[in-house]
Scaffold this motif. Structure first.
Motif, PDB file in Angstrom:
ATOM      1  N   GLY A 144       0.130  36.762  -8.231  1.00 49.13           N
ATOM      2  CA  GLY A 144      -1.144  36.830  -7.533  1.00 49.13           C
ATOM      3  C   GLY A 144      -1.242  35.894  -6.341  1.00 49.13           C
ATOM      4  O   GLY A 144      -0.289  35.697  -5.579  1.00 49.13           O
ATOM      5  N   ARG A 145      -2.405  35.301  -6.208  1.00 46.04           N
ATOM      6  CA  ARG A 145      -2.671  34.359  -5.112  1.00 46.04           C
ATOM      7  C   ARG A 145      -2.106  32.998  -5.504  1.00 46.04           C
ATOM      8  O   ARG A 145      -2.476  32.432  -6.530  1.00 46.04           O
ATOM      9  N   ILE A 146      -1.219  32.453  -4.673  1.00 46.93           N
ATOM     10  CA  ILE A 146      -0.443  31.265  -5.028  1.00 46.93           C
ATOM     11  C   ILE A 146      -0.818  30.106  -4.110  1.00 46.93           C
ATOM     12  O   ILE A 146      -1.022  30.281  -2.907  1.00 46.93           O
ATOM     13  N   LEU A 147      -0.874  28.907  -4.688  1.00 42.72           N
ATOM     14  CA  LEU A 147      -1.081  27.680  -3.921  1.00 42.72           C
ATOM     15  C   LEU A 147       0.087  26.738  -4.170  1.00 42.72           C
ATOM     16  O   LEU A 147       0.444  26.467  -5.316  1.00 42.72           O
ATOM     17  N   ASP A 148       0.668  26.245  -3.087  1.00 41.32           N
ATOM     18  CA  ASP A 148       1.696  25.199  -3.163  1.00 41.32           C
ATOM     19  C   ASP A 148       0.986  23.888  -2.840  1.00 41.32           C
ATOM     20  O   ASP A 148       0.763  23.553  -1.675  1.00 41.32           O
ATOM     21  N   TYR A 149       0.606  23.147  -3.894  1.00 39.17           N
ATOM     22  CA  TYR A 149      -0.205  21.937  -3.733  1.00 39.17           C
ATOM     23  C   TYR A 149       0.715  20.734  -3.547  1.00 39.17           C
ATOM     24  O   TYR A 149       1.538  20.431  -4.402  1.00 39.17           O
ATOM     25  N   GLY A 150       0.542  20.049  -2.412  1.00 41.88           N
ATOM     26  CA  GLY A 150       1.445  18.947  -2.080  1.00 41.88           C
ATOM     27  C   GLY A 150       2.746  19.491  -1.532  1.00 41.88           C
ATOM     28  O   GLY A 150       3.835  19.072  -1.931  1.00 41.88           O
ATOM     29  N   CYS A 151       2.624  20.424  -0.595  1.00 40.48           N
ATOM     30  CA  CYS A 151       3.788  21.186  -0.123  1.00 40.48           C
ATOM     31  C   CYS A 151       4.670  20.410   0.843  1.00 40.48           C
ATOM     32  O   CYS A 151       5.727  20.908   1.243  1.00 40.48           O
ATOM     33  N   GLY A 152       4.252  19.205   1.242  1.00 42.51           N
ATOM     34  CA  GLY A 152       5.057  18.447   2.192  1.00 42.51           C
ATOM     35  C   GLY A 152       5.170  19.187   3.514  1.00 42.51           C
ATOM     36  O   GLY A 152       4.178  19.689   4.056  1.00 42.51           O
ATOM     37  N   PHE A 153       6.391  19.301   4.021  1.00 46.96           N
ATOM     38  CA  PHE A 153       6.597  19.999   5.290  1.00 46.96           C
ATOM     39  C   PHE A 153       6.459  21.511   5.147  1.00 46.96           C
ATOM     40  O   PHE A 153       6.390  22.228   6.142  1.00 46.96           O
ATOM     41  N   GLY A 154       6.468  22.007   3.905  1.00 44.95           N
ATOM     42  CA  GLY A 154       6.100  23.406   3.675  1.00 44.95           C
ATOM     43  C   GLY A 154       7.222  24.416   3.665  1.00 44.95           C
ATOM     44  O   GLY A 154       6.967  25.611   3.839  1.00 44.95           O
ATOM     45  N   PHE A 155       8.463  23.979   3.410  1.00 50.40           N
ATOM     46  CA  PHE A 155       9.556  24.957   3.425  1.00 50.40           C
ATOM     47  C   PHE A 155       9.364  26.012   2.341  1.00 50.40           C
ATOM     48  O   PHE A 155       9.513  27.221   2.600  1.00 50.40           O
TER      49      PHE A 155
ATOM     50  N   VAL B 293       0.863  -1.176   0.000  1.00 53.75           N
ATOM     51  CA  VAL B 293       0.000   0.000   0.000  1.00 53.75           C
ATOM     52  C   VAL B 293       0.901   1.227   0.000  1.00 53.75           C
ATOM     53  O   VAL B 293       1.834   1.326   0.805  1.00 53.75           O
ATOM     54  N   ASN B 294       0.629   2.147  -0.901  1.00 55.90           N
ATOM     55  CA  ASN B 294       1.488   3.314  -1.034  1.00 55.90           C
ATOM     56  C   ASN B 294       1.327   4.272   0.144  1.00 55.90           C
ATOM     57  O   ASN B 294       0.213   4.566   0.581  1.00 55.90           O
ATOM     58  N   HIS B 295       2.454   4.760   0.657  1.00 56.76           N
ATOM     59  CA  HIS B 295       2.479   5.772   1.714  1.00 56.76           C
ATOM     60  C   HIS B 295       3.297   6.963   1.197  1.00 56.76           C
ATOM     61  O   HIS B 295       4.449   7.170   1.602  1.00 56.76           O
ATOM     62  N   PRO B 296       2.727   7.761   0.305  1.00 51.87           N
ATOM     63  CA  PRO B 296       3.512   8.804  -0.373  1.00 51.87           C
ATOM     64  C   PRO B 296       4.056   9.878   0.551  1.00 51.87           C
ATOM     65  O   PRO B 296       5.072  10.510   0.237  1.00 51.87           O
ATOM     66  N   TYR B 297       3.406  10.103   1.693  1.00 52.98           N
ATOM     67  CA  TYR B 297       3.873  11.146   2.607  1.00 52.98           C
ATOM     68  C   TYR B 297       5.268  10.853   3.145  1.00 52.98           C
ATOM     69  O   TYR B 297       5.986  11.764   3.580  1.00 52.98           O
ATOM     70  N   LEU B 298       5.687   9.581   3.095  1.00 50.75           N
ATOM     71  CA  LEU B 298       7.015   9.228   3.592  1.00 50.75           C
ATOM     72  C   LEU B 298       8.127   9.732   2.672  1.00 50.75           C
ATOM     73  O   LEU B 298       9.299   9.734   3.055  1.00 50.75           O
ATOM     74  N   THR B 299       7.770  10.160   1.465  1.00 47.26           N
ATOM     75  CA  THR B 299       8.780  10.663   0.527  1.00 47.26           C
ATOM     76  C   THR B 299       9.048  12.157   0.713  1.00 47.26           C
ATOM     77  O   THR B 299       9.934  12.704   0.055  1.00 47.26           O
ATOM     78  N   ALA B 300       8.282  12.820   1.571  1.00 47.63           N
ATOM     79  CA  ALA B 300       8.484  14.254   1.797  1.00 47.63           C
ATOM     80  C   ALA B 300       9.863  14.504   2.409  1.00 47.63           C
ATOM     81  O   ALA B 300      10.330  13.738   3.257  1.00 47.63           O
ATOM     82  N   ILE B 301      10.500  15.581   1.965  1.00 51.24           N
ATOM     83  CA  ILE B 301      11.852  15.923   2.413  1.00 51.24           C
ATOM     84  C   ILE B 301      11.802  17.192   3.264  1.00 51.24           C
ATOM     85  O   ILE B 301      11.127  18.161   2.914  1.00 51.24           O
ATOM     86  N   LYS B 302      12.533  17.181   4.366  1.00 44.20           N
ATOM     87  CA  LYS B 302      12.667  18.394   5.178  1.00 44.20           C
ATOM     88  C   LYS B 302      13.771  19.248   4.563  1.00 44.20           C
ATOM     89  O   LYS B 302      14.954  18.964   4.716  1.00 44.20           O
ATOM     90  N   ARG B 303      13.358  20.284   3.847  1.00 46.14           N
ATOM     91  CA  ARG B 303      14.296  21.114   3.099  1.00 46.14           C
ATOM     92  C   ARG B 303      14.914  22.206   3.972  1.00 46.14           C
ATOM     93  O   ARG B 303      14.334  22.624   4.977  1.00 46.14           O
ATOM     94  N   THR B 304      16.070  22.663   3.519  1.00 47.92           N
ATOM     95  CA  THR B 304      16.710  23.830   4.127  1.00 47.92           C
ATOM     96  C   THR B 304      16.910  24.929   3.092  1.00 47.92           C
ATOM     97  O   THR B 304      17.469  25.974   3.396  1.00 47.92           O
ATOM     98  N   ASP B 305      16.452  24.668   1.862  1.00 45.82           N
ATOM     99  CA  ASP B 305      16.547  25.660   0.796  1.00 45.82           C
ATOM    100  C   ASP B 305      15.355  25.460  -0.141  1.00 45.82           C
ATOM    101  O   ASP B 305      14.774  24.368  -0.203  1.00 45.82           O
ATOM    102  N   ILE B 306      14.989  26.493  -0.866  1.00 45.08           N
ATOM    103  CA  ILE B 306      13.863  26.409  -1.789  1.00 45.08           C
ATOM    104  C   ILE B 306      14.158  25.374  -2.869  1.00 45.08           C
ATOM    105  O   ILE B 306      15.288  25.263  -3.361  1.00 45.08           O
TER     106      ILE B 306
END
Length: 287
Positions: free
Chosen positions: A34-45, A6-19
């Motif tokens: 304008g108004r921006i959406l970061d879709y699937g932003c992971g941890f959100g850096f 079973v896929n667990h895609p959230y485990l592929t998120a990376i904790k970034r220190t740069d854009i």
């Protein structure tokens, strides 16, 4: 005992220190408007850093920032999301992104180009399965190298018209409100609705008969049908639906590009709805 795949895609998120590299490209070329959406932003850096720089940006991630965004966005970025999803989940992401995009907006999808293997793999730390695959999209490519590719998406009816194109669905009116889109098909509100919320779902490929569609195209239309029904429920609150496809002139087809009608029905919209779609032959509607 083997762990179920079973896929667990959230485990592929990376904790970034740069854009991220794709976002740096968009910044450099002044494509974040304008108004921006970061879709699937992971941890959100990326989200947090762009907000710090003064951008009007919202981050959404199904696992880490699960408050679903509201309204329409002028720019949507979707970085390295599609590669870690199976096909049905990829389609859902694309439908969500295109549904959230302002009619005059632009979305950017970045996908990895350095994958050596595809399929399920067991995460070394969490011992859960993740999934990865190569993804190619039928949208203009802004960057393509051995690391990643960045695609630009605009709504189907905002694309340049082909010279001599006469099919009204291949050159969809710019006034039409697109509901959602995938690589294969698009849904939009009918320009001549028989009821509030009347929607058409079409394949992007020009083909006249439903029976000449590929299995993939038929499947994509059915997946979109479920998604669009949910959106109509939220907006119009109908009491029922008719679903129909006209094939050939004898069955009433007037535009020879496959189109599926999703027609919301409301209590009292006709005197007696019994028989429903049988009403295409009025004498046979009642039985």
């Amino acid at each position: 005992m083997e762990i179920e795949k079973v896929n667990h895609p959230y485990l592929t998120a990376i904790k970034r220190t740069d854009i991220s590299v794709p976002t740096r490209y968009l910044l450099k070329h002044d494509l974040l408007k304008g108004r921006i959406l970061d879709y699937g932003c992971g941890f959100g850096f990326d989200t947090d850093e762009l907000k710090r720089q003064g951008y009007d940006i919202t981050g959404y991630d199904y696992y880490y920032r699960p408050d679903y965004p509201e309204g329409k966005f002028d720019t949507i970025i979707c970085n390295y999301v599609l590669n870690v999803l199976e096909p049905y989940a990829q389609a859902e992401v694309m439908m969500n992104v295109t549904n959230l995009l302002h009619p005059k907006g632009t979305a950017f999808f970045s996908v990895r180009r350095d994958l050596q293997e595809e399929g399920f793999r067991l995460h070394a730390i969490y011992k859960q399965y993740t999934y990865q695959c190569n993804v190619r999209l039928p949208f203009p490519s802004l960057v393509c190298n051995s690391s990643y590719e960045l695609y630009q998406y605009n709504h189907f009816n905002k694309l340049p018209r082909k010279d001599g194109e006469k099919c009204p669905f291949c050159r969809l009116s710019r006034r039409v409100e697109v509901i959602c889109e995938t690589a294969t098909c698009v849904a939009f509100y009918d320009g001549y609705p028989v009821s509030p919320g009347h929607t058409l779902i079409i394949p992007k490929r020009h083909v006249a008969s439903y029976f000449d569609l590929t299995n993939h195209e038929r499947e994509a239309m059915n997946v979109m049908l479920q998604y669009v029904k949910q959106k109509i429920d939220e907006r119009f609150h109908p009491d029922g639906y008719n679903i129909g496809i006209n094939v050939n002139e004898a069955a009433g087809q007037s535009v020879f590009h496959v189109h599926m009608h999703l027609i919301p029905r409301y209590k009292g919209d006709v005197r007696n709805p019994k028989g429903g779609i049988r009403g295409v032959i009025p004498d046979k509607q009642k039985y």
